[in-house]
Design a protein around this motif. Structure first.
Motif, PDB file in Angstrom:
ATOM      1  N   UNK A 182      64.976  30.678  43.879  1.00  0.00           N
ATOM      2  CA  UNK A 182      63.705  31.369  43.678  1.00  0.00           C
ATOM      3  C   UNK A 182      63.602  32.001  42.302  1.00  0.00           C
ATOM      4  N   UNK A 183      64.705  32.502  41.767  1.00  0.00           N
ATOM      5  CA  UNK A 183      64.638  33.129  40.449  1.00  0.00           C
ATOM      6  C   UNK A 183      64.388  32.115  39.337  1.00  0.00           C
ATOM      7  N   UNK A 184      64.533  30.824  39.623  1.00  0.00           N
ATOM      8  CA  UNK A 184      64.163  29.793  38.654  1.00  0.00           C
ATOM      9  C   UNK A 184      62.721  29.335  38.865  1.00  0.00           C
ATOM     10  N   UNK A 201      60.006  31.697  37.183  1.00  0.00           N
ATOM     11  CA  UNK A 201      59.930  31.882  35.736  1.00  0.00           C
ATOM     12  C   UNK A 201      58.531  31.609  35.165  1.00  0.00           C
ATOM     13  N   UNK A 202      57.849  30.512  35.502  1.00  0.00           N
ATOM     14  CA  UNK A 202      56.507  30.310  34.946  1.00  0.00           C
ATOM     15  C   UNK A 202      55.518  31.402  35.352  1.00  0.00           C
ATOM     16  N   UNK A 203      55.619  31.890  36.565  1.00  0.00           N
ATOM     17  CA  UNK A 203      54.705  32.934  37.015  1.00  0.00           C
ATOM     18  C   UNK A 203      55.037  34.282  36.384  1.00  0.00           C
ATOM     19  N   UNK A 238      57.149  34.200  45.934  1.00  0.00           N
ATOM     20  CA  UNK A 238      58.173  33.315  45.387  1.00  0.00           C
ATOM     21  C   UNK A 238      59.518  34.024  45.299  1.00  0.00           C
ATOM     22  N   UNK A 239      59.520  35.225  44.709  1.00  0.00           N
ATOM     23  CA  UNK A 239      60.756  35.982  44.551  1.00  0.00           C
ATOM     24  C   UNK A 239      60.422  37.460  44.735  1.00  0.00           C
ATOM     25  N   UNK A 240      60.625  37.950  45.921  1.00  0.00           N
ATOM     26  CA  UNK A 240      60.192  39.289  46.313  1.00  0.00           C
ATOM     27  C   UNK A 240      60.746  40.382  45.411  1.00  0.00           C
ATOM     28  N   UNK A 241      61.934  40.210  44.875  1.00  0.00           N
ATOM     29  CA  UNK A 241      62.553  41.248  44.056  1.00  0.00           C
ATOM     30  C   UNK A 241      61.832  41.449  42.732  1.00  0.00           C
TER      31      UNK A 241
END
Length: 118
Positions: free
Chosen positions: A7-9, A12-14, A57-60
């Motif tokens: 998810x951390x990849x 990246x665009x967002x 996408x990546x809650x953190x």
């Protein structure tokens, strides 16, 4: 290119979109422009979409970019008012809250229908 897609990849665009919108919002408005809020609205709606996307996408990353949104909204208000005061902080909080609300609204159907047991 990415053998183990996390998810951390994917985010990246967002993240770059959100930072770019924040930078465009911050640099695009200064004092003496009349009524800049209607011109800020498309930026805030787009930031609502991008911050709402980050939430799923990546809650953190969500709280970090929501805080960035608040900081940028305060900077815009300070530039428009030519001073830092309570009103600028409150208007910034209102704009960040609007971005949060739009982010939730854009993905409300997904949130209601999301089920990991299917």
């Amino acid at each position: 290119l990415f053998a183990d897609l996390h998810a951390h990849l994917i985010v990246i665009p967002f993240s770059l979109l959100t930072v770019g919108l924040a930078l465009a919002l911050m640099l695009g408005f200064s004092a003496g422009e009349g009524k800049p809020f209607p011109r800020q609205l498309p930026f805030l709606v787009a930031m609502g979409f991008s911050v709402g996307t980050l939430r799923w996408i990546n809650t953190w990353d969500f709280p970090t970019y929501l805080l960035l949104t608040y900081a940028v909204a305060v900077v815009v208000e300070v530039r428009l008012r030519q001073r830092l005061d309570v009103a600028a902080l409150l208007v910034g909080l209102f704009k960040a809250g609007a971005v949060l609300g739009l982010g939730i609204l854009f993905y409300l159907h997904f949130q209601q229908e999301y089920n990991t047991n299917r």
